[in-house]
Design an enzyme around this catalytic site. Sequence first.
Site, PDB file in Angstrom:
ATOM      1  N   ASP A 168     -10.100  -4.479  10.854  1.00 11.21           N
ATOM      2  CA  ASP A 168      -8.939  -3.586  10.699  1.00 11.21           C
ATOM      3  C   ASP A 168      -9.011  -2.615  11.870  1.00 11.21           C
ATOM      4  O   ASP A 168     -10.089  -2.423  12.459  1.00 11.21           O
ATOM      5  CB  ASP A 168      -9.030  -2.820   9.369  1.00 11.21           C
ATOM      6  CG  ASP A 168      -7.682  -2.276   8.920  1.00 11.21           C
ATOM      7  OD1 ASP A 168      -7.206  -2.688   7.851  1.00 11.21           O
ATOM      8  OD2 ASP A 168      -7.095  -1.423   9.635  1.00 11.21           O
ATOM      9  N   GLY A 211      -3.223  -7.925   8.167  1.00 16.10           N
ATOM     10  CA  GLY A 211      -3.142  -6.796   9.100  1.00 16.10           C
ATOM     11  C   GLY A 211      -1.728  -6.572   9.593  1.00 16.10           C
ATOM     12  O   GLY A 211      -0.838  -7.396   9.395  1.00 16.10           O
ATOM     13  N   GLY A 212      -1.534  -5.443  10.276  1.00 18.46           N
ATOM     14  CA  GLY A 212      -0.235  -5.125  10.880  1.00 18.46           C
ATOM     15  C   GLY A 212       0.509  -4.067  10.094  1.00 18.46           C
ATOM     16  O   GLY A 212       0.000  -3.520   9.118  1.00 18.46           O
ATOM     17  N   HIS A 229      10.642  -8.928   1.812  1.00 18.99           N
ATOM     18  CA  HIS A 229      11.618  -8.319   2.722  1.00 18.99           C
ATOM     19  C   HIS A 229      12.126  -9.288   3.795  1.00 18.99           C
ATOM     20  O   HIS A 229      13.035  -8.952   4.537  1.00 18.99           O
ATOM     21  CB  HIS A 229      11.052  -7.025   3.303  1.00 18.99           C
ATOM     22  CG  HIS A 229      10.821  -6.019   2.215  1.00 18.99           C
ATOM     23  ND1 HIS A 229      11.859  -5.413   1.537  1.00 18.99           N
ATOM     24  CD2 HIS A 229       9.679  -5.598   1.616  1.00 18.99           C
ATOM     25  CE1 HIS A 229      11.371  -4.634   0.576  1.00 18.99           C
ATOM     26  NE2 HIS A 229      10.052  -4.733   0.603  1.00 18.99           N
ATOM     27  N   TYR A 273      10.662  -4.742   9.818  1.00 14.12           N
ATOM     28  CA  TYR A 273       9.445  -5.241   9.149  1.00 14.12           C
ATOM     29  C   TYR A 273       9.717  -6.618   8.535  1.00 14.12           C
ATOM     30  O   TYR A 273       8.968  -7.579   8.766  1.00 14.12           O
ATOM     31  CB  TYR A 273       9.021  -4.214   8.093  1.00 14.12           C
ATOM     32  CG  TYR A 273       8.051  -4.732   7.074  1.00 14.12           C
ATOM     33  CD1 TYR A 273       6.745  -5.041   7.434  1.00 14.12           C
ATOM     34  CD2 TYR A 273       8.430  -4.896   5.739  1.00 14.12           C
ATOM     35  CE1 TYR A 273       5.843  -5.522   6.479  1.00 14.12           C
ATOM     36  CE2 TYR A 273       7.536  -5.359   4.791  1.00 14.12           C
ATOM     37  CZ  TYR A 273       6.250  -5.677   5.170  1.00 14.12           C
ATOM     38  OH  TYR A 273       5.363  -6.149   4.231  1.00 14.12           O
ATOM     39  N   SER A 278       5.721  -7.043  -4.969  1.00 12.00           N
ATOM     40  CA  SER A 278       5.184  -5.673  -4.950  1.00 12.00           C
ATOM     41  C   SER A 278       3.779  -5.732  -5.531  1.00 12.00           C
ATOM     42  O   SER A 278       3.621  -5.837  -6.745  1.00 12.00           O
ATOM     43  CB  SER A 278       6.040  -4.744  -5.819  1.00 12.00           C
ATOM     44  OG  SER A 278       7.401  -4.827  -5.446  1.00 12.00           O
TER      45      SER A 278
HETATM   46  C1  15L Z   1       6.231  -4.791   1.007  1.00 10.18           C
HETATM   47  O1  15L Z   1       6.322  -5.752   1.781  1.00 10.18           O
HETATM   48  C2  15L Z   1       5.377  -3.627   1.317  1.00 10.18           C
HETATM   49  O2  15L Z   1       4.230  -3.971   2.051  1.00 10.18           O
HETATM   50  C3  15L Z   1       4.993  -2.828   0.079  1.00 10.18           C
HETATM   51  O3  15L Z   1       4.527  -1.560   0.476  1.00 10.18           O
HETATM   52  C4  15L Z   1       6.180  -2.679  -0.911  1.00 10.18           C
HETATM   53  O4  15L Z   1       7.181  -1.899  -0.314  1.00 10.18           O
HETATM   54  C5  15L Z   1       6.712  -4.055  -1.234  1.00 10.18           C
HETATM   55  O5  15L Z   1       7.046  -4.777  -0.084  1.00 10.18           O
HETATM   56  C6  15L Z   1       7.921  -4.017  -2.165  1.00 10.18           C
HETATM   57  O6  15L Z   1       8.963  -4.571  -1.809  1.00 10.18           O
HETATM   58  O7  15L Z   1       7.803  -3.452  -3.254  1.00 10.18           O
END
Ligand code: 15L
Length: 269
Positions: free
Chosen positions: A38, A77-78, A117, A140, A169
């Site tokens: 990390d 990571g990221g 997402h 993202y 989530s």
């Molecule tokens: C994600 O991709 C995030 O990493 C996490 O922090 C949450 O926001 C999650 O999605 C979500 O959609 O609940």
Amino acid sequence: MPDHDPKKPVLLTGASGALGRQLARQLGEAGITLRLTDIAPFPDALPPGATFTAADLNDGVAILRLAEGCGTILHFGGVSVERPFEEVLGPNIRGLFHIYEAARREHARVLFASSNHSVGFHERTEQLDDDCTYRPDGYYGLSKVYGEMMGRLYWHKHGVESVSVRIGSSFPEPVDARMLATWFSYGDLGRLALRVIQTERTGCIIVWGTSKNTRMTWWRRDAREVLGWAPQDSADTRTKQLEGVTTNDPVVERHMGGAYCAMDYTRKD
Ligand code: 15L
């Protein structure tokens, strides 16, 4: 293509993040030899046999060195939330390229921590399969689409196996109505990662990363049977307490990606 060897060390990127720490603990307990990395220091005691090396995903040479002799790379990571494009670019775009180049050289398999997402702008009334249209809800989410596509490129061109997990989530508990659909328990995540390490052949597949949430389901078919994995936990038990926990923003409530869809949203119709 050489056989996958589940006994080789496993490289875990993003080890100091919330999900990385969970995986380090659970996989360490399962007897997996871990190489943790990390950009931030690892805050916990190292699991038996594990090592930790601080590295930046932008540093391709460091990533190649870390992956030497590894059979699986768990890439957590990221940047893990919506951020300006310039912040996402290095770790999630260039860094992802370094991960796949390392996997190619080591004939290693990749678990890519993708995200809901990547399809966040689908409406909550839909039921999606793993081959649905991508609808990223920000830079993202866009980087997660790119990551899944990178997996396909390296599979077709180089035979690198990958499992892209579209994580919903993943938190200790579901905390709002949306998570009645999206919640993914740490236990289910850990068991999935173990199956990714142990399965003889995966090819290049996508799995929805959620627990057994039946009260609200947006995501259906995927390739989980290849892994022999099924979730065991469920957000259903929290339905009564959480079904009223919503926002008053129609953009948030209409879309699977929730709040990410509403960030910097300028569309008027
Ligand atoms: C994600 O991709 C995030 O990493 C996490 O922090 C949450 O926001 C999650 O999605 C979500 O959609 O609940």
